[in-house]
Motif scaffolding. Structure first.
Motif, PDB file in Angstrom:
ATOM      1  N   VAL A 142      19.971 -48.866 -15.456  1.00 15.70           N
ATOM      2  CA  VAL A 142      19.931 -47.747 -15.128  1.00 15.70           C
ATOM      3  C   VAL A 142      19.790 -47.327 -13.633  1.00 15.70           C
ATOM      4  O   VAL A 142      19.296 -47.914 -12.815  1.00 15.70           O
ATOM      5  CB  VAL A 142      18.319 -47.098 -15.568  1.00 15.70           C
ATOM      6  CG1 VAL A 142      18.044 -45.673 -15.134  1.00 15.70           C
ATOM      7  CG2 VAL A 142      18.236 -47.138 -17.016  1.00 15.70           C
ATOM      8  N   ILE A 143      20.554 -46.413 -13.138  1.00 10.15           N
ATOM      9  CA  ILE A 143      20.918 -46.280 -11.747  1.00 10.15           C
ATOM     10  C   ILE A 143      20.495 -44.907 -11.256  1.00 10.15           C
ATOM     11  O   ILE A 143      20.290 -44.549 -10.282  1.00 10.15           O
ATOM     12  CB  ILE A 143      22.417 -46.597 -11.097  1.00 10.15           C
ATOM     13  CG1 ILE A 143      23.321 -45.371 -11.699  1.00 10.15           C
ATOM     14  CG2 ILE A 143      22.909 -47.696 -11.684  1.00 10.15           C
ATOM     15  CD1 ILE A 143      24.551 -45.222 -10.853  1.00 10.15           C
ATOM     16  N   ALA A 144      20.191 -44.115 -12.150  1.00  6.21           N
ATOM     17  CA  ALA A 144      19.748 -42.670 -11.773  1.00  6.21           C
ATOM     18  C   ALA A 144      19.461 -41.699 -13.159  1.00  6.21           C
ATOM     19  O   ALA A 144      19.741 -41.960 -14.002  1.00  6.21           O
ATOM     20  CB  ALA A 144      20.902 -41.775 -10.993  1.00  6.21           C
ATOM     21  N   ARG A 145      18.792 -40.670 -12.930  1.00  6.77           N
ATOM     22  CA  ARG A 145      18.583 -39.418 -13.884  1.00  6.77           C
ATOM     23  C   ARG A 145      18.825 -38.398 -13.294  1.00  6.77           C
ATOM     24  O   ARG A 145      18.309 -38.075 -12.045  1.00  6.77           O
ATOM     25  CB  ARG A 145      17.130 -39.602 -14.397  1.00  6.77           C
ATOM     26  CG  ARG A 145      16.787 -38.772 -15.397  1.00  6.77           C
ATOM     27  CD  ARG A 145      15.281 -38.823 -15.938  1.00  6.77           C
ATOM     28  NE  ARG A 145      14.807 -38.011 -17.114  1.00  6.77           N
ATOM     29  CZ  ARG A 145      13.473 -37.834 -17.439  1.00  6.77           C
ATOM     30  NH1 ARG A 145      12.836 -38.634 -17.047  1.00  6.77           N
ATOM     31  NH2 ARG A 145      13.328 -36.983 -18.428  1.00  6.77           N
ATOM     32  N   ALA A 146      19.339 -37.128 -13.838  1.00 10.82           N
ATOM     33  CA  ALA A 146      19.412 -35.830 -13.301  1.00 10.82           C
ATOM     34  C   ALA A 146      19.329 -35.120 -14.276  1.00 10.82           C
ATOM     35  O   ALA A 146      19.910 -34.782 -15.395  1.00 10.82           O
ATOM     36  CB  ALA A 146      20.652 -35.656 -12.506  1.00 10.82           C
ATOM     37  N   VAL A 147      18.690 -33.856 -14.009  1.00 10.40           N
ATOM     38  CA  VAL A 147      18.559 -32.593 -14.999  1.00 10.40           C
ATOM     39  C   VAL A 147      19.147 -31.326 -14.341  1.00 10.40           C
ATOM     40  O   VAL A 147      18.832 -31.074 -13.189  1.00 10.40           O
ATOM     41  CB  VAL A 147      16.913 -32.389 -14.955  1.00 10.40           C
ATOM     42  CG1 VAL A 147      16.810 -31.149 -15.999  1.00 10.40           C
ATOM     43  CG2 VAL A 147      16.267 -33.589 -15.479  1.00 10.40           C
ATOM     44  N   THR A 148      19.980 -30.791 -15.288  1.00 12.38           N
ATOM     45  CA  THR A 148      20.905 -29.548 -14.816  1.00 12.38           C
ATOM     46  C   THR A 148      19.933 -28.530 -14.557  1.00 12.38           C
ATOM     47  O   THR A 148      18.823 -28.084 -15.280  1.00 12.38           O
ATOM     48  CB  THR A 148      21.722 -29.374 -16.201  1.00 12.38           C
ATOM     49  OG1 THR A 148      22.467 -30.333 -16.574  1.00 12.38           O
ATOM     50  CG2 THR A 148      22.697 -27.966 -15.518  1.00 12.38           C
ATOM     51  N   PRO A 149      20.235 -27.644 -13.435  1.00 15.14           N
ATOM     52  CA  PRO A 149      19.358 -26.709 -12.984  1.00 15.14           C
ATOM     53  C   PRO A 149      19.064 -25.611 -14.036  1.00 15.14           C
ATOM     54  O   PRO A 149      19.912 -25.329 -14.993  1.00 15.14           O
ATOM     55  CB  PRO A 149      19.930 -26.276 -11.599  1.00 15.14           C
ATOM     56  CG  PRO A 149      20.742 -27.184 -11.272  1.00 15.14           C
ATOM     57  CD  PRO A 149      21.207 -27.845 -12.576  1.00 15.14           C
ATOM     58  N   PRO A 150      17.707 -24.848 -13.948  1.00 12.28           N
ATOM     59  CA  PRO A 150      17.602 -23.767 -15.093  1.00 12.28           C
ATOM     60  C   PRO A 150      18.501 -22.566 -14.972  1.00 12.28           C
ATOM     61  O   PRO A 150      18.574 -21.979 -15.903  1.00 12.28           O
ATOM     62  CB  PRO A 150      16.163 -23.394 -14.745  1.00 12.28           C
ATOM     63  CG  PRO A 150      15.940 -23.583 -13.382  1.00 12.28           C
ATOM     64  CD  PRO A 150      16.878 -24.941 -12.977  1.00 12.28           C
ATOM     65  N   MET A 151      19.406 -22.257 -14.054  1.00 11.78           N
ATOM     66  CA  MET A 151      20.133 -21.297 -13.871  1.00 11.78           C
ATOM     67  C   MET A 151      21.439 -21.248 -14.616  1.00 11.78           C
ATOM     68  O   MET A 151      22.388 -20.477 -14.876  1.00 11.78           O
ATOM     69  CB  MET A 151      20.630 -21.029 -12.609  1.00 11.78           C
ATOM     70  CG  MET A 151      21.312 -21.638 -11.915  1.00 11.78           C
ATOM     71  SD  MET A 151      20.414 -23.234 -11.112  1.00 11.78           S
ATOM     72  CE  MET A 151      19.382 -22.630 -10.003  1.00 11.78           C
ATOM     73  N   VAL A 152      21.610 -22.383 -15.309  1.00  9.18           N
ATOM     74  CA  VAL A 152      22.851 -22.833 -16.325  1.00  9.18           C
ATOM     75  C   VAL A 152      22.586 -22.714 -17.904  1.00  9.18           C
ATOM     76  O   VAL A 152      21.625 -22.998 -17.992  1.00  9.18           O
ATOM     77  CB  VAL A 152      23.482 -23.981 -15.859  1.00  9.18           C
ATOM     78  CG1 VAL A 152      24.629 -24.328 -16.742  1.00  9.18           C
ATOM     79  CG2 VAL A 152      23.654 -24.267 -14.251  1.00  9.18           C
ATOM     80  N   ALA A 153      23.725 -22.176 -18.449  1.00 15.22           N
ATOM     81  CA  ALA A 153      23.387 -21.943 -19.758  1.00 15.22           C
ATOM     82  C   ALA A 153      23.166 -23.271 -20.569  1.00 15.22           C
ATOM     83  O   ALA A 153      22.459 -23.308 -21.669  1.00 15.22           O
ATOM     84  CB  ALA A 153      24.448 -20.961 -20.304  1.00 15.22           C
ATOM     85  N   LYS A 154      24.106 -24.189 -20.335  1.00 14.42           N
ATOM     86  CA  LYS A 154      23.938 -25.387 -20.652  1.00 14.42           C
ATOM     87  C   LYS A 154      23.320 -26.641 -20.035  1.00 14.42           C
ATOM     88  O   LYS A 154      23.766 -26.823 -18.946  1.00 14.42           O
ATOM     89  CB  LYS A 154      25.356 -26.178 -21.129  1.00 14.42           C
ATOM     90  CG  LYS A 154      26.110 -24.978 -22.488  1.00 14.42           C
ATOM     91  CD  LYS A 154      27.409 -25.838 -22.723  1.00 14.42           C
ATOM     92  CE  LYS A 154      27.954 -25.213 -24.108  1.00 14.42           C
ATOM     93  NZ  LYS A 154      29.064 -25.824 -24.563  1.00 14.42           N
ATOM     94  N   ARG A 155      22.403 -27.075 -20.343  1.00 14.39           N
ATOM     95  CA  ARG A 155      21.350 -28.107 -19.582  1.00 14.39           C
ATOM     96  C   ARG A 155      21.485 -29.309 -20.012  1.00 14.39           C
ATOM     97  O   ARG A 155      21.388 -29.495 -21.449  1.00 14.39           O
ATOM     98  CB  ARG A 155      19.981 -27.544 -19.412  1.00 14.39           C
ATOM     99  CG  ARG A 155      20.040 -26.101 -18.478  1.00 14.39           C
ATOM    100  CD  ARG A 155      18.666 -25.722 -18.241  1.00 14.39           C
ATOM    101  NE  ARG A 155      18.042 -26.596 -17.281  1.00 14.39           N
ATOM    102  CZ  ARG A 155      16.792 -26.724 -17.045  1.00 14.39           C
ATOM    103  NH1 ARG A 155      15.764 -26.165 -18.114  1.00 14.39           N
ATOM    104  NH2 ARG A 155      16.356 -27.442 -16.103  1.00 14.39           N
ATOM    105  N   PHE A 156      21.391 -30.196 -19.355  1.00 16.74           N
ATOM    106  CA  PHE A 156      21.289 -31.832 -19.713  1.00 16.74           C
ATOM    107  C   PHE A 156      20.440 -32.551 -19.008  1.00 16.74           C
ATOM    108  O   PHE A 156      20.375 -32.347 -17.917  1.00 16.74           O
ATOM    109  CB  PHE A 156      22.727 -32.518 -19.789  1.00 16.74           C
ATOM    110  CG  PHE A 156      23.864 -31.646 -20.817  1.00 16.74           C
ATOM    111  CD1 PHE A 156      23.811 -32.141 -22.222  1.00 16.74           C
ATOM    112  CD2 PHE A 156      24.544 -30.974 -20.374  1.00 16.74           C
ATOM    113  CE1 PHE A 156      24.997 -31.551 -22.818  1.00 16.74           C
ATOM    114  CE2 PHE A 156      25.442 -30.247 -21.040  1.00 16.74           C
ATOM    115  CZ  PHE A 156      25.470 -30.797 -22.641  1.00 16.74           C
ATOM    116  N   ASP A 157      19.467 -33.558 -19.723  1.00 19.30           N
ATOM    117  CA  ASP A 157      18.710 -34.527 -18.878  1.00 19.30           C
ATOM    118  C   ASP A 157      19.525 -35.762 -19.193  1.00 19.30           C
ATOM    119  O   ASP A 157      19.331 -36.389 -19.892  1.00 19.30           O
ATOM    120  CB  ASP A 157      17.365 -34.361 -19.683  1.00 19.30           C
ATOM    121  CG  ASP A 157      16.606 -35.432 -18.911  1.00 19.30           C
ATOM    122  OD1 ASP A 157      16.875 -36.213 -18.053  1.00 19.30           O
ATOM    123  OD2 ASP A 157      15.234 -35.348 -19.527  1.00 19.30           O
ATOM    124  N   THR A 158      20.162 -36.034 -17.943  1.00 20.28           N
ATOM    125  CA  THR A 158      21.152 -37.158 -18.152  1.00 20.28           C
ATOM    126  C   THR A 158      20.660 -38.440 -17.478  1.00 20.28           C
ATOM    127  O   THR A 158      20.356 -38.245 -16.259  1.00 20.28           O
ATOM    128  CB  THR A 158      22.421 -36.830 -17.731  1.00 20.28           C
ATOM    129  OG1 THR A 158      22.964 -35.718 -18.310  1.00 20.28           O
ATOM    130  CG2 THR A 158      23.648 -37.954 -17.957  1.00 20.28           C
TER     131      THR A 158
END
Length: 236
Positions: free
Chosen positions: A145-161
């Motif tokens: 595992v090198i990182a985790r990022a969550v798409t900001p709330p102002m975007v219609a499609k969001r991912f917790d990657t």
């Protein structure tokens, strides 16, 4: 130690409808596969089709959303203890393994490459049918595992990657099998050249993070989320 990475560009993707509640991020994982058999390390990347409403024509790593089948599909090796522990500090039981399985499966579907080891042949249905038909099962021991990022709330499609790292020599072969067509172009690209491509902001950040990780395997794994009016970075 290098400072934690930051995102400076606005996220790609269709914006959320004004006044609507922020959508819940979907769980996803992607693999940064590094090839070191040349003068400089190269990373596997693919270009998304121009018809996609989410990040069209941008270069990305293979990966995608978690599927229910990822919880129960067989694997040849399990996550290393330190990797499993990193997942378990933030996720329900077994979800970390399922995310790793999703990333391996999507790498096969999108790029035609198998991060796997030979196992006795077995039949399966659903998303894992074609993968297991190759006589292999996922090599989860190859992943970090090198990182985790969550798409900001102002975007219609969001991912917790979750962004994972693997060495190309853990692939069954560098010869690709036919892919699903989600990625128009697939190539091994040197890191400095990859940064010149048309990239999502988070992908650009993760390329730099991968370079740092290759130089320092003990580097902490950043966790990037959007809080207030900007990005906040902690560590996993």
């Amino acid at each position: 130690m290098s400072e934690a990475p930051t995102l400076t560009r606005k996220p790609e993707g269709p914006p959320r409808v004004p006044g609507a509640k922020a959508v819940r991020p979907r769980s996803a994982a992607t693999i940064i596969i590094v090839r070191r058999d040349g003068p400089k390390p190269k990373v596997l990347m693919g270009k998304r089709h121009g018809g996609h409403d989410f990040m069209p024509n941008l270069w990305v790593f293979p990966g995608g959303r978690i599927d229910r089948s990822d919880y129960r599909a067989p694997h040849a090796t399990d996550l290393r203890s330190e990797v499993a522990a990193k997942f378990s500090r933030h996720l329900p039981l077994h979800k970390g393994r399922a995310l790793a399985m999703a990333a391996v499966r999507e790498t096969f579907e999108e790029a035609g490459l198998l991060l796997a080891k030979p196992v006795p042949a077995r039949t399966a249905v659903g998303p894992w049918r074609e993968f297991l038909a190759e006589g292999v099962a996922p090599d989860l021991d190859a992943l970090d595992v090198i990182a985790r990022a969550v798409t900001p709330p102002m975007v219609a499609k969001r991912f917790d990657t979750w962004f994972l790292l693997a060495e190309a020599d853990r692939l069954v072969s560098l010869e690709r099998k036919p892919d699903c067509g989600e990625l128009e172009e697939i190539a091994w690209i040197e890191f400095d050249e990859a940064l010149q491509l048309n990239l999502p902001a988070v992908t650009r950040t993760m390329i730099r993070e991968a370079v740092e990780r290759l130089a320092d395997p003990d580097r902490p794994s950043p966790f990037m989320r959007f809080k207030g009016r900007g990005w906040a970075t902690t560590h996993l």
